[in-house]
Structures are given as structure tokens and as C-alpha cells.
Design an enzyme around this catalytic site. Structure first.
Site, mmCIF file in Angstrom:
data_model
loop_
_atom_site.group_PDB
_atom_site.id
_atom_site.type_symbol
_atom_site.label_atom_id
_atom_site.label_comp_id
_atom_site.label_asym_id
_atom_site.label_seq_id
_atom_site.Cartn_x
_atom_site.Cartn_y
_atom_site.Cartn_z
ATOM 1 N N TYR A 112 -2.398 -9.536 16.128
ATOM 2 C CA TYR A 112 -1.360 -9.052 17.036
ATOM 3 C C TYR A 112 -1.264 -9.942 18.269
ATOM 4 O O TYR A 112 -0.312 -9.830 19.036
ATOM 5 C CB TYR A 112 -1.657 -7.600 17.435
ATOM 6 C CG TYR A 112 -1.827 -6.703 16.231
ATOM 7 C CD1 TYR A 112 -0.719 -6.200 15.559
ATOM 8 C CD2 TYR A 112 -3.093 -6.409 15.725
ATOM 9 C CE1 TYR A 112 -0.869 -5.411 14.432
ATOM 10 C CE2 TYR A 112 -3.248 -5.621 14.598
ATOM 11 C CZ TYR A 112 -2.136 -5.128 13.952
ATOM 12 O OH TYR A 112 -2.272 -4.355 12.829
ATOM 13 N N GLU A 172 -16.954 -7.354 -4.532
ATOM 14 C CA GLU A 172 -15.527 -7.054 -4.418
ATOM 15 C C GLU A 172 -14.691 -8.340 -4.451
ATOM 16 O O GLU A 172 -13.684 -8.431 -5.158
ATOM 17 C CB GLU A 172 -15.255 -6.296 -3.113
ATOM 18 C CG GLU A 172 -15.672 -4.831 -3.127
ATOM 19 C CD GLU A 172 -14.649 -3.949 -3.824
ATOM 20 O OE1 GLU A 172 -13.664 -4.479 -4.380
ATOM 21 O OE2 GLU A 172 -14.835 -2.720 -3.822
ATOM 22 N N CYS A 230 -0.167 4.213 1.854
ATOM 23 C CA CYS A 230 -0.601 5.171 2.881
ATOM 24 C C CYS A 230 0.492 5.516 3.892
ATOM 25 O O CYS A 230 0.566 6.658 4.358
ATOM 26 C CB CYS A 230 -1.850 4.677 3.588
ATOM 27 S SG CYS A 230 -1.673 3.095 4.431
ATOM 28 N N SER A 235 -6.365 -3.877 14.848
ATOM 29 C CA SER A 235 -5.787 -3.228 16.034
ATOM 30 C C SER A 235 -6.820 -2.840 17.084
ATOM 31 O O SER A 235 -6.583 -3.009 18.279
ATOM 32 C CB SER A 235 -4.998 -1.987 15.605
ATOM 33 O OG SER A 235 -5.838 -1.060 14.918
ATOM 34 N N ARG A 261 -11.138 7.690 4.266
ATOM 35 C CA ARG A 261 -10.932 6.682 3.215
ATOM 36 C C ARG A 261 -12.236 6.039 2.751
ATOM 37 O O ARG A 261 -12.237 4.981 2.138
ATOM 38 C CB ARG A 261 -9.955 5.617 3.724
ATOM 39 C CG ARG A 261 -8.565 6.196 3.978
ATOM 40 C CD ARG A 261 -7.621 5.195 4.583
ATOM 41 N NE ARG A 261 -6.297 5.812 4.749
ATOM 42 C CZ ARG A 261 -5.437 5.498 5.701
ATOM 43 N NH1 ARG A 261 -5.743 4.544 6.575
ATOM 44 N NH2 ARG A 261 -4.271 6.105 5.786
ATOM 45 N N LYS A 306 -12.408 -4.859 2.476
ATOM 46 C CA LYS A 306 -11.829 -4.003 3.511
ATOM 47 C C LYS A 306 -12.781 -2.843 3.769
ATOM 48 O O LYS A 306 -12.998 -1.991 2.902
ATOM 49 C CB LYS A 306 -10.456 -3.490 3.074
ATOM 50 C CG LYS A 306 -9.749 -2.648 4.134
ATOM 51 C CD LYS A 306 -8.372 -2.239 3.643
ATOM 52 C CE LYS A 306 -7.630 -1.398 4.678
ATOM 53 N NZ LYS A 306 -6.287 -0.982 4.191
ATOM 54 N N LYS A 314 -11.457 -7.734 6.297
ATOM 55 C CA LYS A 314 -10.918 -6.836 7.326
ATOM 56 C C LYS A 314 -11.928 -5.725 7.600
ATOM 57 O O LYS A 314 -12.383 -5.082 6.655
ATOM 58 C CB LYS A 314 -9.589 -6.236 6.835
ATOM 59 C CG LYS A 314 -8.929 -5.292 7.809
ATOM 60 C CD LYS A 314 -7.638 -4.711 7.228
ATOM 61 C CE LYS A 314 -6.963 -3.792 8.241
ATOM 62 N NZ LYS A 314 -5.738 -3.163 7.708
ATOM 63 N N CYS A 351 0.858 -1.180 0.000
ATOM 64 C CA CYS A 351 0.000 0.000 0.000
ATOM 65 C C CYS A 351 0.895 1.231 0.000
ATOM 66 O O CYS A 351 2.112 1.139 0.174
ATOM 67 C CB CYS A 351 -0.929 -0.007 1.218
ATOM 68 S SG CYS A 351 -2.336 1.135 1.057
ATOM 69 N N ARG A 397 -3.085 3.045 13.017
ATOM 70 C CA ARG A 397 -2.567 4.285 12.437
ATOM 71 C C ARG A 397 -1.523 4.928 13.337
ATOM 72 O O ARG A 397 -0.641 5.641 12.861
ATOM 73 C CB ARG A 397 -3.724 5.227 12.128
ATOM 74 C CG ARG A 397 -4.589 4.695 10.983
ATOM 75 C CD ARG A 397 -5.880 5.443 10.772
ATOM 76 N NE ARG A 397 -6.658 4.780 9.714
ATOM 77 C CZ ARG A 397 -7.922 5.033 9.453
ATOM 78 N NH1 ARG A 397 -8.561 5.944 10.163
ATOM 79 N NH2 ARG A 397 -8.547 4.387 8.485
ATOM 80 N N CYS A 445 -4.160 6.067 0.415
ATOM 81 C CA CYS A 445 -3.659 4.811 -0.142
ATOM 82 C C CYS A 445 -3.392 4.887 -1.633
ATOM 83 O O CYS A 445 -3.102 3.865 -2.268
ATOM 84 C CB CYS A 445 -4.652 3.683 0.148
ATOM 85 S SG CYS A 445 -4.965 3.439 1.911
#
Length: 326
Positions: free
Chosen positions: A314, A234, A123, A275, A218, A196, A249, A121, A206, A131
Site C-alpha cells: 500500500y 505448501e 471471502c 495492511s 480462518r 499465507k 504473506k 478468492c 478486512r 474463502c
């Protein structure tokens, strides 16, 4: 009571061994993909304030990270870069000595058996934080594809095993697939962020990736959280364009979408446990409000049950330790 007839489902729940015997969904360490944030410089191991336990690391700390992952039997990582310099087209994203390219080469040299996925990406690399390329206040879709494809090819040249484009530009899988094939990387698969959403769950990321938009948001290219059928369109486009994996996501609030995508398309499905989902549990656990181990394993299992074959999370290190104990 002797005249009553009813089903006795509890027969299969009486003991732990019985429950394990009939368990339908299994979470394995091999299912987990660990995200890594690499930064320029030396001696850098910056904690991400909004993501307890997550760090930005410089390349000299990368070896330590890899050794820990190998010990935990985590076999896959996805690499995000935080460059020292940014510009309007994100040129550090596709530079041969960009931070992600250097990290990929180091990982593949030190731990060649590890599967390295490159987040593809712009971004983190653009000075405006979007992006794609901005022209007259809008994201120029087709021009952005040029730079995104250059990024994918440079990551493959560095040794990435999988390219994972996350920009949500129309045609990004077709463009990357063509670019990789033309450059001699027809063997490199594309793990598309096919579905997404423009989600509020991305906030802590971020902070970690320094990728907040400097203006607007976005929503013009990421999906409306209210839409279900659009997600299928998509994913279908990306399958037709040559995707090898499909990502949904975020994961937790979109388990229904994950199930539909899995039922419709015969490709490996990846859940991105993002996150915000991570930080909420960490915060609650630190306050003693939830049992972190139990709630994390339940949450990850729910993603597998919804159809995910793999999970970017994570929590990968913690989950690997807990699964090993079990």
C-alpha cells in the site's frame, strides 16, 4: 596501534557515493505492485479509516487512479472487489459483470500496458466471509475449488494478465491451472498465495475489503504462524501444480520464510507487505514517532534482501515518489 592487524570494513562506508557503489540490494519502482479496492456505484472514494491514504473507489474514479500510477511509473496493480451483493457461494466473484471483472476491462482498455493482477478468492463475496463454501460449519475444500476456478476463468476472460488465488484451499493451483488451460488461457500465469499465514496483521484489510468472517476464523485453512517446514511443503505443492509466482504473506514477520522459499524454488517470489504492517507505520508517523520515508524504504529493502523479487504494498505510491526523488 601500528602493530595491530584487523579488517577495515569502514573503508567502503566513508561516503554516500562509496556506499551506493557497493550496495548489494536495490529497490526499484518496477518492483512494486499497488493494491486497488473497487466498489459498486458512482462517485465513491471512501477512505479506509484504519489505513490512512487508502480508499475504496468506484469505477469512475479508477481512471484517476490509473493516471497517477502511470505518472509514478508503477507498472502493476492487484485488484480487490467489494460487491454490492453477497451470497453463500460468492457468485459475484465469478459473474461476468462482477465488480472486479468490470474494473479489469476498464483498466486494460484505458492503460493496456499496465499489468493487472486479479485477486482470486471468495471471502469478499460470501455472506459468511470465508474463502470457500461452508457445509455443516466446515469449509468444503473440493467444492470450493469449483467456484474459485470459475472465478479465475472469468477474470482471465475480462482481461487479467495474472491470476492470484489467495484462498489456501488444497489443490487450488492445480484446479485453476486446469481450468484456465481448458478455457484457452494457458498463457495466463498463476501468482499463488503459496504461503499465507493466519495472521493478526490482516485486520485493516478486512475493513477495506469488507471480508471479516461472520463466524469462527480462518485457521483451518491458513497457516499456523509457528510453522516453518509446512511453508516449504505448501510452496512445493504449488510449484508442482503449475504456479508461476509464489507469494509469502505477510512479509515483515516472515522474512525468514521468504529467504527459505527463495533459496529452494526457482520462481519469482512476491512479498505481500500487508495492511497491519502499513497501518502501524502510518500511525507511528502521524504521531511523529518515526520518519515515515526512511522506515518504509528500509522495510521494503529488507523484503528485497530476504529474496523478494516483487512487493505488493500500500506504500507503492509513496515509495515511488521517494525513489524518484533519490
Amino acid at each position: 596501534m601500528s602493530d595491530l592487524t584487523f579488517k577495515r570494513h569502514r573503508r567502503l562506508r566513508r561516503t554516500e557515493s562509496m556506499r551506493a557503489l557497493v550496495r548489494e540490494t536495490h529497490l526499484r519502482t518496477e518492483d512494486l505492485i499497488f493494491p486497488i479496492f473497487v466498489v459498486e456505484g458512482e462517485g465513491v472514494k471512501n477512505p479506509v479509516a484504519s489505513m490512512p491514504g487508502v480508499h475504496q473507489v468506484s469505477l469512475d474514479y479508477l481512471t484517476e487512479e490509473m493516471e497517477e500510477l502511470v505518472q509514478l511509473n508503477i507498472r502493476s496493480v492487484i485488484v480487490f472487489g467489494v460487491p454490492a451483493e453477497k451470497d453463500e457461494v460468492g457468485s459475484q466473484a465469478y459473474h461476468e459483470d462482477g465488480i472486479v471483472q468490470k474494473a479489469i476491462r476498464q483498466i486494460k482498455e484505458e492503460v493496456p500496458s499496465l499489468t493487472v493482477i486479479a485477486d482470486t478468492c471468495l471471502c469478499q463475496y460470501t455472506d459468511h466471509g470465508h474463502c470457500g463454501v461452508v457445509r455443516d460449519g466446515d469449509i468444503a475444500n473440493d467444492e470450493s475449488l469449483t467456484y474459485i476456478t470459475q472465478t479465475a476463468v472469468s477474470q482471465a476472460e475480462a482481461g487479467a494478465d495474472i491470476i492470484a488465488p489467495s484462498n489456501m484451499m488444497d489443490g487450488f493451483v492445480a484446479s485453476i491451472r486446469h481450468g484456465l488451460d481448458e478455457a484457452g488461457y494457458s498463457h495466463i500465469p498463476v501468482m499463488s498465495y503459496a504461503v499465507k499465514y493466519a495472521s493478526s496483521f490482516y485486520g485493516p484489510f478486512r475493513d477495506a475489503a469488507h471480508s471479516s468472517p461472520q463466524f469462527g476464523d480462518r485457521r483451518a485453512y491458513q497457516m499456523d504462524p509457528s510453522n516453518r517446514l509446512e511453508a516449504i511443503r505448501e510452496a512445493e505443492s504449488d510449484v508442482q501444480e503449475g504456479a508461476d509466482f509464489l507469494i509469502v504473506k505477510p512479509a515483515l514477520s516472515y522474512l525468514d520464510i521468504m529467504r527459505e522459499v527463495k533459496d529452494r524454488f526457482n520462481l519469482p517470489l512476491v512479498a505481500y507487505n500487508v495492511s497491519g504492517e502499513y497501518s502501524m507505520i502510518k500511525a507511528a508517523a502521524q504521531n511523529g514517532w518515526v520518519n515515515e520515508q526512511e522506515i518504509v524504504l528500509e522495510k521494503l529493502t529488507s523484503m528485497k534482501r530476504a529474496g523478494a523479487d516483487l512487493i505488493i504494498t500500500y506504500f507503492a505510491k509513496d515509495a515511488a515518489k521517494w525513489l524518484k526523488e533519490d
